[in-house]
Design an enzyme around this catalytic site. Structure first.
Site, mmCIF file in Angstrom:
data_model
loop_
_atom_site.group_PDB
_atom_site.id
_atom_site.type_symbol
_atom_site.label_atom_id
_atom_site.label_comp_id
_atom_site.label_asym_id
_atom_site.label_seq_id
_atom_site.Cartn_x
_atom_site.Cartn_y
_atom_site.Cartn_z
ATOM 1 N N ASN A 93 13.797 93.193 -5.749
ATOM 2 C CA ASN A 93 13.007 92.841 -6.921
ATOM 3 C C ASN A 93 12.187 91.585 -6.685
ATOM 4 O O ASN A 93 12.396 90.869 -5.715
ATOM 5 C CB ASN A 93 13.931 92.626 -8.119
ATOM 6 C CG ASN A 93 14.223 93.926 -8.836
ATOM 7 O OD1 ASN A 93 13.307 94.617 -9.258
ATOM 8 N ND2 ASN A 93 15.488 94.270 -8.939
ATOM 9 N N CYS A 94 11.269 91.329 -7.620
ATOM 10 C CA CYS A 94 10.393 90.163 -7.585
ATOM 11 C C CYS A 94 11.191 88.893 -7.308
ATOM 12 O O CYS A 94 12.214 88.697 -7.946
ATOM 13 C CB CYS A 94 9.663 90.042 -8.926
ATOM 14 S SG CYS A 94 8.669 88.574 -9.089
ATOM 15 N N PRO A 95 10.800 88.017 -6.408
ATOM 16 C CA PRO A 95 9.571 88.048 -5.606
ATOM 17 C C PRO A 95 9.796 88.603 -4.203
ATOM 18 O O PRO A 95 8.953 88.432 -3.345
ATOM 19 C CB PRO A 95 9.221 86.563 -5.525
ATOM 20 C CG PRO A 95 10.552 85.885 -5.404
ATOM 21 C CD PRO A 95 11.525 86.739 -6.200
#
Lengths: 85, 191
Positions: free
Chosen positions: A16-18
């Site tokens: 997931n982000c980042p």
């Protein structure tokens, strides 16, 4: 869908982000100038993230983006980035 | 006489142009000097897990897209950087502060619904289930991406936190050191 050629493949599924962009940056650093990295992600946000990255960074170019579905039904977001410098 | 007038006129306009060009060149040099670098600066004032996490996502994300990143930790933000708590050599209030403050990143509360740490544990569990990196992983990543971390000297002194109680690899600085980076940045954030 036309096949896009690439030199390295990065599996960023489940991240997931980042992390997809962070990992892709590392991947691009290992490429020769002109080579293409294919990034496979399950993160929907990565579509805009890769566009943003290509806009800001001076050494990468977004060649193409694709989306698809994995066998287990998960959505996939695929990015092709070229190292330009 | 019109014939002799022409060259004189040209000389005058050439001089004028040369002057304007020189002015323009110095103006361009001035603007280039004032142009921000590829840098992002963050002030981490908060010691809340959720806010600090947002700070590190921004910091690592900015570093990933090719920006140099400076993080300036002050007041409650210093608790994020603690590796140990020492009580010896501290005043009564400093001891109280040390005992009541989180002893490191793993002890940070959440800004809402903390319920004596249950909320923080729950958030960490939920993040893990969604495969989001933990705060500690993000901090390691920030170091790997060469994010500059500065501990505020003044607030560290006020709160009685020794530099020996903080993690290694930090710089120590004040408002001027932050401003030196912030004024050269494309974005500055206060968290």
């Amino acid at each position: 869908m036309t096949e896009i050629t690439f030199d390295q493949l990065l599996d960023a599924r489940g991240l997931n982000c980042p992390m997809p962009v962070v990992k892709a940056r590392k991947g691009v650093a290992e490429l020769e100038t002109g080579q293409v990295l294919k990034v496979v992600s399950t993160d929907r946000g990565s579509v805009k993230d890769f566009q943003g990255w290509a806009k800001i960074a001076k050494n990468v170019e977004l060649v193409a983006q694709e989306s698809g579905t994995e066998e287990d039904g998960r959505e996939l977001f695929v990015h092709f980035v070229r190292r330009t410098a | 006489m019109a014939v002799t007038d022409v060259p004189t006129q040209r000389d005058a306009s050439t001089d004028e142009l040369t002057k304007r060009l020189a002015e323009l060149e110095s103006r361009v040099a001035e603007l280039e000097e004032a142009r921000p670098e590829d840098r992002v600066s963050l002030v981490i004032f908060s010691g809340d897990l959720d806010r600090v996490l947002a700070g590190f996502v921004l910091a690592t994300g900015a570093a990933a897209v090719g920006q140099q990143v400076s993080m300036f930790f002050t007041f409650w933000g210093l608790n994020v950087l603690k590796k140990s708590t020492r009580l010896e050599g501290k005043s009564f209030f400093e001891k109280m502060m040390a005992i009541m403050s989180p002893g490191g990143s793993e002890d940070l509360p959440v800004s809402k619904m903390n319920y004596f740490g249950v909320g923080a544990k729950m958030l960490r569990k939920m993040m893990k289930d969604k495969n989001v990196s933990s705060l500690e992983e993000m901090m390691d990543l920030a170091r790997e991406l060469e994010v500059k971390m500065v501990a505020c000297e003044m607030s560290r002194d006020v709160m009685g936190i020794g530099i020996d109680e903080l993690v290694d690899g930090l710089e120590s600085g004040g408002v001027a050191s932050f401003m030196a980076d912030a004024l050269d940045s494309r974005a500055s954030l206060f968290i």
